[in-house]
Motif scaffolding. Structure first.
Motif, mmCIF file in Angstrom:
data_model
loop_
_atom_site.group_PDB
_atom_site.id
_atom_site.type_symbol
_atom_site.label_atom_id
_atom_site.label_comp_id
_atom_site.label_asym_id
_atom_site.label_seq_id
_atom_site.Cartn_x
_atom_site.Cartn_y
_atom_site.Cartn_z
ATOM 1 N N ASN A 183 -3.457 -9.373 -19.467
ATOM 2 C CA ASN A 183 -4.060 -8.067 -19.162
ATOM 3 C C ASN A 183 -3.434 -7.869 -21.292
ATOM 4 O O ASN A 183 -3.830 -7.029 -21.636
ATOM 5 N N PHE A 184 -2.885 -8.495 -21.397
ATOM 6 C CA PHE A 184 -2.369 -8.000 -22.948
ATOM 7 C C PHE A 184 -2.266 -9.457 -24.283
ATOM 8 O O PHE A 184 -2.180 -10.440 -23.105
ATOM 9 N N ILE A 185 -2.255 -9.016 -24.633
ATOM 10 C CA ILE A 185 -1.543 -10.351 -26.155
ATOM 11 C C ILE A 185 -0.691 -9.361 -26.668
ATOM 12 O O ILE A 185 0.102 -9.046 -26.985
ATOM 13 N N ASN A 186 0.909 -10.826 -26.219
ATOM 14 C CA ASN A 186 1.933 -9.609 -26.259
ATOM 15 C C ASN A 186 2.269 -10.626 -27.129
ATOM 16 O O ASN A 186 2.642 -11.613 -27.896
ATOM 17 N N ALA A 187 3.722 -9.820 -27.620
ATOM 18 C CA ALA A 187 4.458 -10.155 -29.303
ATOM 19 C C ALA A 187 5.622 -9.889 -28.995
ATOM 20 O O ALA A 187 5.821 -8.641 -28.303
ATOM 21 N N ARG A 188 6.812 -10.414 -29.397
ATOM 22 C CA ARG A 188 8.397 -10.058 -29.077
ATOM 23 C C ARG A 188 8.936 -9.987 -30.921
ATOM 24 O O ARG A 188 8.682 -11.079 -31.440
ATOM 25 N N LYS A 212 -6.067 -10.108 -33.412
ATOM 26 C CA LYS A 212 -6.543 -10.732 -32.131
ATOM 27 C C LYS A 212 -7.062 -9.775 -31.179
ATOM 28 O O LYS A 212 -7.776 -9.925 -30.613
ATOM 29 N N ALA A 213 -6.152 -8.635 -31.697
ATOM 30 C CA ALA A 213 -5.980 -7.773 -30.495
ATOM 31 C C ALA A 213 -7.618 -7.257 -31.050
ATOM 32 O O ALA A 213 -8.243 -6.847 -29.319
ATOM 33 N N LYS A 267 -8.447 -5.921 -27.056
ATOM 34 C CA LYS A 267 -7.297 -6.263 -26.451
ATOM 35 C C LYS A 267 -6.314 -5.420 -26.522
ATOM 36 O O LYS A 267 -6.299 -5.136 -27.371
ATOM 37 N N ILE A 268 -5.610 -4.675 -25.188
ATOM 38 C CA ILE A 268 -4.185 -4.178 -25.781
ATOM 39 C C ILE A 268 -2.511 -5.232 -25.538
ATOM 40 O O ILE A 268 -2.628 -6.657 -25.656
ATOM 41 N N ILE A 269 -2.234 -4.377 -26.777
ATOM 42 C CA ILE A 269 -0.909 -6.044 -27.455
ATOM 43 C C ILE A 269 0.562 -4.671 -26.942
ATOM 44 O O ILE A 269 0.495 -3.810 -26.684
ATOM 45 N N PHE A 270 0.824 -6.031 -25.972
ATOM 46 C CA PHE A 270 2.613 -5.437 -25.731
ATOM 47 C C PHE A 270 3.587 -6.374 -26.410
ATOM 48 O O PHE A 270 3.158 -7.126 -26.899
ATOM 49 N N LEU A 271 4.199 -5.415 -27.611
ATOM 50 C CA LEU A 271 4.854 -5.520 -28.190
ATOM 51 C C LEU A 271 6.388 -4.941 -28.292
ATOM 52 O O LEU A 271 6.819 -4.224 -27.902
ATOM 53 N N GLY A 309 2.809 -1.552 -17.068
ATOM 54 C CA GLY A 309 1.836 -1.905 -18.438
ATOM 55 C C GLY A 309 0.867 -1.626 -17.145
ATOM 56 O O GLY A 309 -0.427 -1.412 -18.375
ATOM 57 N N SER A 310 0.317 -0.890 -16.043
ATOM 58 C CA SER A 310 -0.121 -0.173 -15.375
ATOM 59 C C SER A 310 -0.803 0.720 -16.569
ATOM 60 O O SER A 310 -2.175 1.175 -16.325
#
Length: 389
Positions: free
Chosen positions: A75-80, A35-36, A41-45, A129-130
């Motif tokens: 701004n991100f595709i987020n994952a936890r 997806k990213a 887009k950047i992933i935030f994990l 994040g920025s």
């Protein structure tokens, strides 16, 4: 058609307020990567563990804040992902996650763009994040640097941004910074950058450290400067004594050179540490085995973590029965300082490798028990139990 505005308001409100925190993807890691890449887009994990207190505080106090969830969702595709369960274990190994929480910012190819860790207040978490967003969008400075950029402010900021995610690149940036820097009083930021990347007399910035000593002493006591200088000289001696191609250490050369800076006894103790670190880094396991046996002997007087680190290497890489028995002693000494699942697991591995299945089963069972009592993942010792049976 008559529109029920009250109902519409409730529906809209329910939609808006249902998103009470960062919107984390409910999908496999591979799907998130795809997806990213597709969306560029950047992933935030958020790499967390169930037992981690700071992780729970981030989830409760920071992720739900309006400014945080809005920024990260936009701004991100987020994952936890729990690093101790399911595919999280593979992710933990791949990215070397050993502290929780760790925040990984990845591109669609799974490459680390930026990284952070620990409990952060909202302003710091937003700044993290920025910075990740800027680097992910090509603002990390590599292309500009490669084109020969010499603006001091750009170089200083680029070195800071890349210090953790690409230290080799950041080091080159710092070297150019001090090449173009005009003669002036040192700032705390400049001093921190100089000291952070300076390791030996072979580094280009060593000349800056020596030539700018009067300016540096305006910010640092001379005793601290001299102490750091001695460490640089020792690092250089160690660097020159290690032959990476042959995976060996010229011990006589090291001792001869190091004893000019310190007592022979201190030089010998420093050499012991150098051998442990260098042989492990070079994957010279026979050299590591000899160095560990020489250094730890019966294990008295050493920190539990240090003893277990050596014992684990023996469990993984060493096969000599006598050496394995010594590693058992180290682990038992470590457990006297406090019983842990890891210590019992290492003991189980050592006994199994030595052919003592009964003892291996005993300690693997204890490792599982302790892990579950502490709310930790017990899958690794459980897997070992299956191997023993």
């Amino acid at each position: 058609m008559k529109i029920n505005t009250a109902l519409l308001f409730l529906l809209v409100s329910a939609f808006v307020f249902a998103q009470e925190t960062i919107s984390f993807e409910k999908a496999t890691f591979n799907h998130i990567l795809s997806k990213a890449k597709k969306e560029n887009k950047i992933i935030f994990l958020d790499a967390y563990a169930e037992w981690c207190g700071p992780c729970k505080l981030m989830e409760k106090n920071i992720f739900p804040k309006d400014e945080v969830k809005q920024f990260y969702n936009a701004n991100f595709i987020n994952a936890r992902i729990d690093m101790e369960k399911g595919e999280g274990r593979d992710i933990q190994k791949k990215y070397g996650v050993y502290s929780y929480p760790t925040y990984l910012f990845l591109n669609g190819d799974g490459e680390v763009v930026y990284k952070g860790m620990g409990y952060l207040e909202a302003p710091d978490f937003l700044q993290l994040g920025s910075q990740a967003k800027m680097i992910g969008e090509g603002g990390g400075g590599k292309e500009r640097f490669e084109k020969g950029e010499t603006d001091p402010e750009f170089l200083l900021n680029t070195a800071k941004l890349n210090a953790n995610i690409d230290p080799e690149f950041a080091k080159k940036v710092s070297e150019r910074y001090f090449q173009v820097r005009k003669k002036k009083a040192f700032t705390q930021d400049e001093l921190a950058m100089l000291f952070y990347f300076l390791r030996s007399e072979n580094d280009p910035n060593y000349k800056v450290f020596v030539n700018e000593k009067p300016e540096i002493l305006n910010l640092l006591p001379e005793s601290s400067y001299n102490q750091f200088h001695t460490q640089i000289k020792l690092n250089t001696i160690a660097e020159n004594a290690v032959d990476k191609s042959k995976k060996t250490i010229n011990e006589a050369k090291f001792l001869d050179d190091a004893s000019k800076l310190m007592s022979v006894e201190d030089a010998e103790n420093y050499l012991k540490i150098l051998k442990l670190n260098a042989y492990r880094s070079l994957e010279n396991w026979s050299g590591y085995e000899k160095a560990a046996l020489e250094n730890y002997k019966n294990g008295d007087g050493f920190d539990a973590k240090e003893l277990m680190t050596a014992a684990f290497v023996f469990a993984e890489k060493i096969s000599n029965p006598t050496s394995l028995k010594q590693a058992v002693i180290w682990t038992e000494k470590a457990l006297q300082q406090g019983e842990t699942p890891d210590g019992n697991y290492i003991l189980a591995r050592l006994h199994l490798k030595s052919g003592n299945k009964e003892a291996a089963k005993k300690y693997a069972t204890q490792a599982v028990k302790l892990a579950k009592e502490k709310g930790m993942d017990a899958s690794v010792p459980e897997k070992l139990l299956l191997e023993i049976k």
